[in-house]
Design a protein around this motif. Structure first.
Motif, PDB file in Angstrom:
ATOM      1  N   ALA A  14       6.953   2.905   3.560  1.00 39.34           N
ATOM      2  CA  ALA A  14       6.684   3.536   4.867  1.00 39.34           C
ATOM      3  C   ALA A  14       5.195   3.620   5.160  1.00 39.34           C
ATOM      4  O   ALA A  14       4.779   3.585   6.317  1.00 39.34           O
ATOM      5  CB  ALA A  14       7.310   4.925   4.901  1.00 39.34           C
ATOM      6  N   ASN A  15       4.376   3.748   4.130  1.00 38.05           N
ATOM      7  CA  ASN A  15       2.927   3.891   4.346  1.00 38.05           C
ATOM      8  C   ASN A  15       2.158   3.451   3.098  1.00 38.05           C
ATOM      9  O   ASN A  15       1.615   4.285   2.365  1.00 38.05           O
ATOM     10  CB  ASN A  15       2.588   5.347   4.696  1.00 38.05           C
ATOM     11  N   PRO A  16       2.128   2.126   2.872  1.00 42.50           N
ATOM     12  CA  PRO A  16       1.458   1.593   1.666  1.00 42.50           C
ATOM     13  C   PRO A  16       0.006   2.025   1.511  1.00 42.50           C
ATOM     14  O   PRO A  16      -0.420   2.383   0.403  1.00 42.50           O
ATOM     15  CB  PRO A  16       1.565   0.075   1.857  1.00 42.50           C
ATOM     16  N   ASP A  17      -0.746   2.045   2.600  1.00 43.28           N
ATOM     17  CA  ASP A  17      -2.169   2.398   2.484  1.00 43.28           C
ATOM     18  C   ASP A  17      -2.352   3.842   2.005  1.00 43.28           C
ATOM     19  O   ASP A  17      -3.215   4.121   1.162  1.00 43.28           O
ATOM     20  CB  ASP A  17      -2.877   2.214   3.832  1.00 43.28           C
ATOM     21  N   GLU A  18      -1.499   4.742   2.483  1.00 43.08           N
ATOM     22  CA  GLU A  18      -1.597   6.143   2.055  1.00 43.08           C
ATOM     23  C   GLU A  18      -1.236   6.279   0.581  1.00 43.08           C
ATOM     24  O   GLU A  18      -1.889   6.986  -0.189  1.00 43.08           O
ATOM     25  CB  GLU A  18      -0.668   7.025   2.899  1.00 43.08           C
ATOM     26  N   VAL A  19      -0.232   5.534   0.160  1.00 44.84           N
ATOM     27  CA  VAL A  19       0.193   5.589  -1.245  1.00 44.84           C
ATOM     28  C   VAL A  19      -0.902   5.047  -2.150  1.00 44.84           C
ATOM     29  O   VAL A  19      -1.180   5.605  -3.219  1.00 44.84           O
ATOM     30  CB  VAL A  19       1.510   4.809  -1.419  1.00 44.84           C
ATOM     31  N   VAL A  20      -1.567   3.983  -1.706  1.00 42.20           N
ATOM     32  CA  VAL A  20      -2.687   3.431  -2.483  1.00 42.20           C
ATOM     33  C   VAL A  20      -3.793   4.471  -2.645  1.00 42.20           C
ATOM     34  O   VAL A  20      -4.280   4.724  -3.755  1.00 42.20           O
ATOM     35  CB  VAL A  20      -3.237   2.153  -1.822  1.00 42.20           C
ATOM     36  N   GLU A  21      -4.154   5.114  -1.550  1.00 39.62           N
ATOM     37  CA  GLU A  21      -5.227   6.123  -1.607  1.00 39.62           C
ATOM     38  C   GLU A  21      -4.850   7.274  -2.547  1.00 39.62           C
ATOM     39  O   GLU A  21      -5.655   7.732  -3.358  1.00 39.62           O
ATOM     40  CB  GLU A  21      -5.531   6.655  -0.198  1.00 39.62           C
ATOM     41  N   LYS A  22      -3.598   7.733  -2.455  1.00 44.01           N
ATOM     42  CA  LYS A  22      -3.170   8.855  -3.308  1.00 44.01           C
ATOM     43  C   LYS A  22      -3.145   8.429  -4.776  1.00 44.01           C
ATOM     44  O   LYS A  22      -3.519   9.187  -5.675  1.00 44.01           O
ATOM     45  CB  LYS A  22      -1.791   9.350  -2.867  1.00 44.01           C
ATOM     46  N   LEU A  52      -0.081  -2.950  -5.632  1.00 45.25           N
ATOM     47  CA  LEU A  52      -0.730  -3.010  -6.954  1.00 45.25           C
ATOM     48  C   LEU A  52      -2.074  -3.738  -6.883  1.00 45.25           C
ATOM     49  O   LEU A  52      -3.047  -3.326  -7.520  1.00 45.25           O
ATOM     50  CB  LEU A  52       0.215  -3.682  -7.948  1.00 45.25           C
ATOM     51  N   LYS A  53      -2.147  -4.806  -6.079  1.00 50.98           N
ATOM     52  CA  LYS A  53      -3.413  -5.532  -5.913  1.00 50.98           C
ATOM     53  C   LYS A  53      -4.466  -4.633  -5.267  1.00 50.98           C
ATOM     54  O   LYS A  53      -5.631  -4.628  -5.673  1.00 50.98           O
ATOM     55  CB  LYS A  53      -3.202  -6.787  -5.055  1.00 50.98           C
ATOM     56  N   LYS A  54      -4.052  -3.840  -4.290  1.00 53.39           N
ATOM     57  CA  LYS A  54      -5.014  -2.943  -3.614  1.00 53.39           C
ATOM     58  C   LYS A  54      -5.507  -1.851  -4.565  1.00 53.39           C
ATOM     59  O   LYS A  54      -6.684  -1.503  -4.561  1.00 53.39           O
ATOM     60  CB  LYS A  54      -4.368  -2.318  -2.370  1.00 53.39           C
ATOM     61  N   ILE A  55      -4.612  -1.338  -5.386  1.00 46.16           N
ATOM     62  CA  ILE A  55      -5.030  -0.337  -6.380  1.00 46.16           C
ATOM     63  C   ILE A  55      -6.062  -0.943  -7.318  1.00 46.16           C
ATOM     64  O   ILE A  55      -7.113  -0.347  -7.597  1.00 46.16           O
ATOM     65  CB  ILE A  55      -3.796   0.196  -7.138  1.00 46.16           C
ATOM     66  N   GLU A  56      -5.793  -2.167  -7.785  1.00 46.74           N
ATOM     67  CA  GLU A  56      -6.741  -2.867  -8.674  1.00 46.74           C
ATOM     68  C   GLU A  56      -8.100  -3.026  -8.001  1.00 46.74           C
ATOM     69  O   GLU A  56      -9.149  -2.681  -8.577  1.00 46.74           O
ATOM     70  CB  GLU A  56      -6.160  -4.238  -9.030  1.00 46.74           C
ATOM     71  N   GLU A  57      -8.084  -3.511  -6.769  1.00 51.11           N
ATOM     72  CA  GLU A  57      -9.336  -3.796  -6.049  1.00 51.11           C
ATOM     73  C   GLU A  57     -10.155  -2.509  -5.823  1.00 51.11           C
ATOM     74  O   GLU A  57     -11.364  -2.478  -6.039  1.00 51.11           O
ATOM     75  CB  GLU A  57      -9.017  -4.448  -4.696  1.00 51.11           C
ATOM     76  N   LYS A  58      -9.472  -1.456  -5.392  1.00 48.28           N
ATOM     77  CA  LYS A  58     -10.198  -0.217  -5.066  1.00 48.28           C
ATOM     78  C   LYS A  58     -10.754   0.461  -6.309  1.00 48.28           C
ATOM     79  O   LYS A  58     -11.849   1.042  -6.281  1.00 48.28           O
ATOM     80  CB  LYS A  58      -9.283   0.719  -4.272  1.00 48.28           C
TER      81      LYS A  58
END
Ligand SMILES: Nc1ncnc2c1ncn2[C@@H]1O[C@H](COS(=O)(=O)NC(=O)[C@@H](N)CO)[C@@H](O)[C@H]1O
Length: 143
Positions: free
Chosen positions: A51-59, A98-104
């Motif tokens: 529902a909100n991948p970007d929010e989950v990545v940030e959290k 998972l890629k966004k978590i790695e990058e950030k």
């Protein structure tokens, strides 16, 4: 999203067979990996996260960084793990998260590896065993 965080002397993996029909393309170099003195983060991306991948990545980044600072870990191993939830997100969405978590995490200055997505993998993990060495976190996007 469900995360199991293990502060370890090392985590090493070796790719075995495909676990998905179309796993993430990987180089020969990515077929094996190891980090020493590492915070290993086993992650199951869940359907609710779609529902909100970007929010989950940030959290997720916030939770991982909080633990990394507590255990003074400078290396982080992002490990796709489909066994922390019975409500898994679709592989395509999960891989992107998972890629966004790695990058950030890398942007924040951590040394980061991510284990290949969509493969059965042999792995060895040496948990340090101190009181904060085994933690779990659950992350859900706001309604
Ligand atoms: N939602 C997800 N979160 C994390 N990893 C996932 C997810 N979906 C797939 N994967 C990756 O794909 C691999 C296989 O995923 S799985 O759900 O277990 N699927 C299978 O094992 C299939 N062989 C039968 O369904 C996992 O080991 C992991 O690397």
């Amino acid at each position: 999203m469900r995360m199991l965080l293990i502060h370890a002397d090392y985590l090493e993996y070796e790719v075995r067979d495909k676990a998905l029909k179309n796993p993430e393309p990987i180089s020969d170099e990515q077929k094996k990996g190891r980090l020493d003195e590492v915070l290993a983060v086993f992650i199951s991306v869940e359907k609710v996260d779609e529902a909100n991948p970007d929010e989950v990545v940030e959290k997720a980044i916030a939770e991982i960084e909080d633990v990394a600072k507590q255990v003074k870990a400078e290396r982080i191993f992002v490990y796709p793990f489909a066994h922390l939830s019975s409500e898994l997100a679709k592989p395509g969405v999960a891989l992107e998260i998972l890629k966004k978590i790695e990058e950030k995490l890398r942007e924040k200055g951590y040394e980061v590896k991510r284990a290949p997505f969509g493969y059965y993998k042999a792995f060895k993990l040496s948990c340090k065993g101190h009181p904060l060495a085994e933690l779990s976190r659950t992350i859900v996007p706001e309604e």
